[in-house]
Design an enzyme around this catalytic site. Sequence first.
Site, PDB file in Angstrom:
ATOM      1  N   ALA A  61       3.007 -34.786 -15.194  1.00  0.00           N
ATOM      2  CA  ALA A  61       3.531 -35.186 -13.883  1.00  0.00           C
ATOM      3  C   ALA A  61       3.977 -33.937 -13.123  1.00  0.00           C
ATOM      4  O   ALA A  61       4.327 -32.925 -13.733  1.00  0.00           O
ATOM      5  CB  ALA A  61       4.710 -36.117 -14.080  1.00  0.00           C
ATOM      6  N   GLY A 100       2.297 -36.364 -18.923  1.00  0.00           N
ATOM      7  CA  GLY A 100       1.421 -37.340 -18.282  1.00  0.00           C
ATOM      8  C   GLY A 100      -0.053 -36.976 -18.449  1.00  0.00           C
ATOM      9  O   GLY A 100      -0.918 -37.863 -18.463  1.00  0.00           O
ATOM     10  N   GLU A 103      -0.941 -38.300 -21.715  1.00  0.00           N
ATOM     11  CA  GLU A 103      -1.004 -39.759 -21.610  1.00  0.00           C
ATOM     12  C   GLU A 103      -2.295 -40.204 -20.914  1.00  0.00           C
ATOM     13  O   GLU A 103      -2.887 -41.224 -21.269  1.00  0.00           O
ATOM     14  CB  GLU A 103       0.230 -40.287 -20.867  1.00  0.00           C
ATOM     15  CG  GLU A 103       1.510 -40.121 -21.715  1.00  0.00           C
ATOM     16  CD  GLU A 103       2.779 -40.413 -20.950  1.00  0.00           C
ATOM     17  OE1 GLU A 103       2.971 -39.764 -19.895  1.00  0.00           O
ATOM     18  OE2 GLU A 103       3.559 -41.275 -21.375  1.00  0.00           O
ATOM     19  N   GLU A 123       8.143 -34.139 -22.583  1.00  0.00           N
ATOM     20  CA  GLU A 123       9.112 -34.783 -21.676  1.00  0.00           C
ATOM     21  C   GLU A 123      10.543 -34.648 -22.158  1.00  0.00           C
ATOM     22  O   GLU A 123      11.474 -34.486 -21.373  1.00  0.00           O
ATOM     23  CB  GLU A 123       8.764 -36.269 -21.510  1.00  0.00           C
ATOM     24  CG  GLU A 123       7.585 -36.549 -20.599  1.00  0.00           C
ATOM     25  CD  GLU A 123       6.253 -36.510 -21.316  1.00  0.00           C
ATOM     26  OE1 GLU A 123       6.182 -35.925 -22.420  1.00  0.00           O
ATOM     27  OE2 GLU A 123       5.278 -37.053 -20.775  1.00  0.00           O
TER      28      GLU A 123
HETATM   29  C1  LIG Z   1       5.893 -41.497 -15.506  1.00  0.00           C
HETATM   30  C2  LIG Z   1       5.078 -40.299 -15.848  1.00  0.00           C
HETATM   31  C3  LIG Z   1       5.912 -39.271 -16.468  1.00  0.00           C
HETATM   32  C4  LIG Z   1       5.319 -38.159 -16.924  1.00  0.00           C
HETATM   33  C5  LIG Z   1       6.183 -37.158 -17.480  1.00  0.00           C
HETATM   34  C6  LIG Z   1       5.598 -35.755 -17.406  1.00  0.00           C
HETATM   35  O1  LIG Z   1       4.442 -35.528 -17.411  1.00  0.00           O
HETATM   36  S1  LIG Z   1       6.771 -34.564 -17.297  1.00  0.00           S
HETATM   37  C7  LIG Z   1       5.849 -33.073 -17.271  1.00  0.00           C
HETATM   38  C8  LIG Z   1       5.378 -32.738 -18.633  1.00  0.00           C
HETATM   39  N1  LIG Z   1       4.733 -31.466 -18.606  1.00  0.00           N
HETATM   40  C9  LIG Z   1       5.358 -30.365 -18.930  1.00  0.00           C
HETATM   41  O2  LIG Z   1       6.504 -30.349 -19.297  1.00  0.00           O
HETATM   42  C10 LIG Z   1       4.551 -29.103 -18.807  1.00  0.00           C
HETATM   43  C11 LIG Z   1       5.325 -28.069 -18.052  1.00  0.00           C
HETATM   44  N2  LIG Z   1       4.562 -26.858 -17.903  1.00  0.00           N
HETATM   45  C12 LIG Z   1       4.415 -25.971 -18.892  1.00  0.00           C
HETATM   46  O3  LIG Z   1       4.840 -26.131 -20.009  1.00  0.00           O
HETATM   47  C13 LIG Z   1       3.715 -24.702 -18.538  1.00  0.00           C
HETATM   48  O4  LIG Z   1       3.827 -24.519 -17.171  1.00  0.00           O
HETATM   49  C14 LIG Z   1       2.211 -24.702 -18.920  1.00  0.00           C
HETATM   50  C15 LIG Z   1       1.501 -25.900 -18.371  1.00  0.00           C
HETATM   51  C16 LIG Z   1       2.087 -24.664 -20.450  1.00  0.00           C
HETATM   52  C17 LIG Z   1       1.552 -23.430 -18.332  1.00  0.00           C
HETATM   53  O5  LIG Z   1       2.281 -22.291 -18.744  1.00  0.00           O
HETATM   54  P1  LIG Z   1       2.014 -20.864 -18.074  1.00  0.00           P
HETATM   55  O6  LIG Z   1       2.911 -19.905 -18.774  1.00  0.00           O
HETATM   56  O7  LIG Z   1       0.582 -20.592 -18.053  1.00  0.00           O
HETATM   57  O8  LIG Z   1       2.450 -20.999 -16.561  1.00  0.00           O
HETATM   58  P2  LIG Z   1       3.887 -21.286 -15.942  1.00  0.00           P
HETATM   59  O9  LIG Z   1       4.733 -22.021 -16.898  1.00  0.00           O
HETATM   60  O10 LIG Z   1       4.414 -20.021 -15.377  1.00  0.00           O
HETATM   61  O11 LIG Z   1       3.529 -22.306 -14.766  1.00  0.00           O
HETATM   62  C18 LIG Z   1       2.761 -21.893 -13.654  1.00  0.00           C
HETATM   63  C19 LIG Z   1       3.314 -22.562 -12.423  1.00  0.00           C
HETATM   64  O12 LIG Z   1       3.089 -23.973 -12.525  1.00  0.00           O
HETATM   65  C20 LIG Z   1       4.311 -24.668 -12.354  1.00  0.00           C
HETATM   66  N3  LIG Z   1       4.251 -25.868 -13.193  1.00  0.00           N
HETATM   67  C21 LIG Z   1       3.872 -25.935 -14.478  1.00  0.00           C
HETATM   68  N4  LIG Z   1       3.888 -27.182 -14.907  1.00  0.00           N
HETATM   69  C22 LIG Z   1       4.263 -27.942 -13.858  1.00  0.00           C
HETATM   70  C23 LIG Z   1       4.468 -29.333 -13.689  1.00  0.00           C
HETATM   71  N5  LIG Z   1       4.254 -30.199 -14.673  1.00  0.00           N
HETATM   72  N6  LIG Z   1       4.891 -29.741 -12.488  1.00  0.00           N
HETATM   73  C24 LIG Z   1       5.102 -28.889 -11.474  1.00  0.00           C
HETATM   74  N7  LIG Z   1       4.926 -27.556 -11.575  1.00  0.00           N
HETATM   75  C25 LIG Z   1       4.510 -27.101 -12.766  1.00  0.00           C
HETATM   76  C26 LIG Z   1       5.364 -23.687 -12.807  1.00  0.00           C
HETATM   77  O13 LIG Z   1       6.613 -24.005 -12.267  1.00  0.00           O
HETATM   78  C27 LIG Z   1       4.814 -22.393 -12.270  1.00  0.00           C
HETATM   79  O14 LIG Z   1       5.095 -22.393 -10.892  1.00  0.00           O
HETATM   80  P3  LIG Z   1       5.424 -21.031 -10.128  1.00  0.00           P
HETATM   81  O15 LIG Z   1       5.754 -21.444  -8.743  1.00  0.00           O
HETATM   82  O16 LIG Z   1       4.204 -20.183 -10.247  1.00  0.00           O
HETATM   83  O17 LIG Z   1       6.589 -20.430 -10.854  1.00  0.00           O
END
Ligand SMILES: CC/C=C/CC(=O)SCCNC(=O)CCNC(=O)[C@H](O)C(C)(C)COP(=O)(O)OP(=O)(O)OC[C@H]1O[C@@H](n2cnc3c(N)ncnc32)[C@H](O)[C@@H]1OP(=O)(O)O
Length: 719
Positions: A61, A100, A103, A123
């Site tokens: 998400a 998500g 999922e 999550e």
């Molecule tokens: C009802 C449905 C509910 C669903 C629940 C969910 O899905 S909650 C979200 C679950 N997902 C996560 O927790 C993943 C979070 N992201 C990460 O762990 C990492 O970003 C990654 C995907 C493993 C990639 O890592 P990497 O080191 O390559 O990059 P960054 O961490 O620096 O991320 C790059 C930029 O992307 C932004 N970002 C990452 N994930 C998300 C996200 N899920 N939503 C929004 N934004 C995300 C991150 O903030 C970085 O942004 P910048 O502006 O460049 O700092």
Amino acid sequence: MARYELVKRSVALITLTNPPVNALSSAVRHAIAKSMEHALNDPKVSAVVICGENGRFCGGADIREFAGPLRGPPLVPLLDAIEAGEKPVVAAIEGVALGGGFELALVCHYRIAHFKARLGLPEVTLGILPAAGGTQRLPRLIGIPAALELITTGRHISAQEALKLGIVDQVTEQNACEVAVEFALRAVAKPLSSRRVSMLTTPCPPDLDALLEAVTMQVKKKARGVMAPLACIQAVRAAATMPYSKGIKRESELMATLFNSGQARALQYCFFAQRTAGKWTLPSGAQWNNSKPREIRSAAIIGLGTMGRGIVVSLARVGISVIAVESEKKLLETGKQMVIGMLERDAKRRGVSASLNLLKFTLSLQDLKDVDLVIEAVFEDMALKKRVFQELSKVCRPATLLCTNTSGLDVDALAGVTDRPHLVVGMHFFSPAHVMKLLEVVCGPRSSSETIATAMSLGKRMGKVSVAVGNCPGFVGNRMLKPYLDQATFLLEEGATPEQIDKALEDFGFAMGVFRMSDLAGLDVGWRVRKESGLTGPDVDPKNPPRRRQGRRYCPIPDMVCEQGRFGQKTGRGWYMYDKPGGTNAKPDPLIQNLLEMYRSRYGIQPRNISDQEIIERCLFALANEGFRILEDGIAARPEDIDVIYLFGYGFPRHGGGPMFYSSMVGLERVLERLEHYHQAHPDVPHLEPSPLLKKLVACGSPPVQKWREHIKTMHSHL
Ligand SMILES: CC/C=C/CC(=O)SCCNC(=O)CCNC(=O)[C@H](O)C(C)(C)COP(=O)(O)OP(=O)(O)OC[C@H]1O[C@@H](n2cnc3c(N)ncnc32)[C@H](O)[C@@H]1OP(=O)(O)O
């Protein structure tokens, strides 16, 4: 947001296109819904493949959308519809399938993963649970014990582990999307009913209650006071005891209790704060994205004490050649054996071979003439450090970066004795340096942007969370620690015990209370600093009234503890007693209790009952108050930087967000009011006097943390 194309004449290929991680924003959900509808209704389409652009399936998400109202199609009905469709859907997982995104993959009828892909339901680390069916489908697919472990820890797993667990159907080293398209074509004629995970019966262990109880105990011990893992356990229980239709409702109810909680807000703040911290800026305009770091191939460490050894290990395990220097043969040999042992154990744990060939041990600084970077980690003594830096200036080639691991001394004073002040920077590691994730990169006024970029990038390469800070005594972390420690010792004077104070802080969520932490770190270090600054020892002016130094309240109890040779865990005695020197099992010591009683009676202090609330307020609000001053002084650029330092270096609980976020969660007005109250009661404690920035923020209506910067940008920056 999603590209739709027909490939191989009958496969609908849906590519999520929301860089950088293809998060499921409202627009992406909308695009998936439309694309799926099209695919299911188009008679030319016999199968569907879902993949993500740029080699990343989906990062889950869009966390940024959590702060606002839900827009666009909700995920659960969308995913249910994909699973229920009559055409086979294959997920082509490259990069990540998280939250998500995972999922989404679970509702596809087949899953193909690239061998480098990582999958998981993180999550719980954001204070919520997988609420798009994840807690109901995963247990049905892989069983309760494995699902519980993945959901309650949020651990990412490799494609190979996912294959072993039965989460994915195939792992490939080729282009996962192309493999998935071929796979989809072969799946067309096959029945789908057994591929709909929500229709499966959860394999239920006979001892379900005992298992859930054991995991609950484990979770409560590991993450004291944290709500999300406990809600995850309840949701998984529903998968074992209810049909999918009821289980999904339970999942949604549990999510509702978490979604708007303070803990979820704090944990999501931590996620972004950690990423914000890497984005340093200088008043000159130089910043993280316009300053090129140098490549570091070789480094030298001066001093093989606890810190030096940890730094050598951190560098060598990421492939950097290290020359380690000691001043005496015996120290060099001891340090060498310890480093080799640490690297061997680390390599064994990670299943790789130890990079011992990268190490060289020497007694001579002359051996450092060709290295790219030096990190000095000698005793915390300015005169000694200055001598080392003068010597390094003579020995190292002019382009070598000179870094100091000082935990609080003036980095610019060290730069001043070298021939290259622009190449001098602080790299403040935290002990044990090969374990702790935090690195404070201390920017002196003369450190060049290339030097800062190199230190920050080297930290990242070593797997550290690096935060750029300005140069002042104690920098950010240790400067803030002082008022926190002071409050704890004043509370001792007033009637509390070390174990009471520690318990209150540990119940709040700290990994360790202040006294247990001090015992671990060693009490002699602070004692030496206090002696050097004239607060204790023979140089103290005898005209000082008791319990006052340099015009303010002073508690000499920590000095009295040290005078008895109690330096903490390493001597087997400190604020607590341990079974042996180096022991870790802290027990209350009656001798400390006696010392406190004698002390109070000597100074006529009537001990009073102190509430946990007072302990938390005085320790944490004094801590945050210094944080506000640090922001005013430009020693930290943003509150997020301070919070990241406290989360990764000082055991502040993530579900509290860090001292600055915690203050905003409590309410700045309340923090101000409590500080005013305590300052009135203790006017001789300047740290309790509310900082001007705190007052200003309250006067501006207490804006959220992310907006504080707007109120400090006119102030001078030391970064
Ligand atoms: C009802 C449905 C509910 C669903 C629940 C969910 O899905 S909650 C979200 C679950 N997902 C996560 O927790 C993943 C979070 N992201 C990460 O762990 C990492 O970003 C990654 C995907 C493993 C990639 O890592 P990497 O080191 O390559 O990059 P960054 O961490 O620096 O991320 C790059 C930029 O992307 C932004 N970002 C990452 N994930 C998300 C996200 N899920 N939503 C929004 N934004 C995300 C991150 O903030 C970085 O942004 P910048 O502006 O460049 O700092």
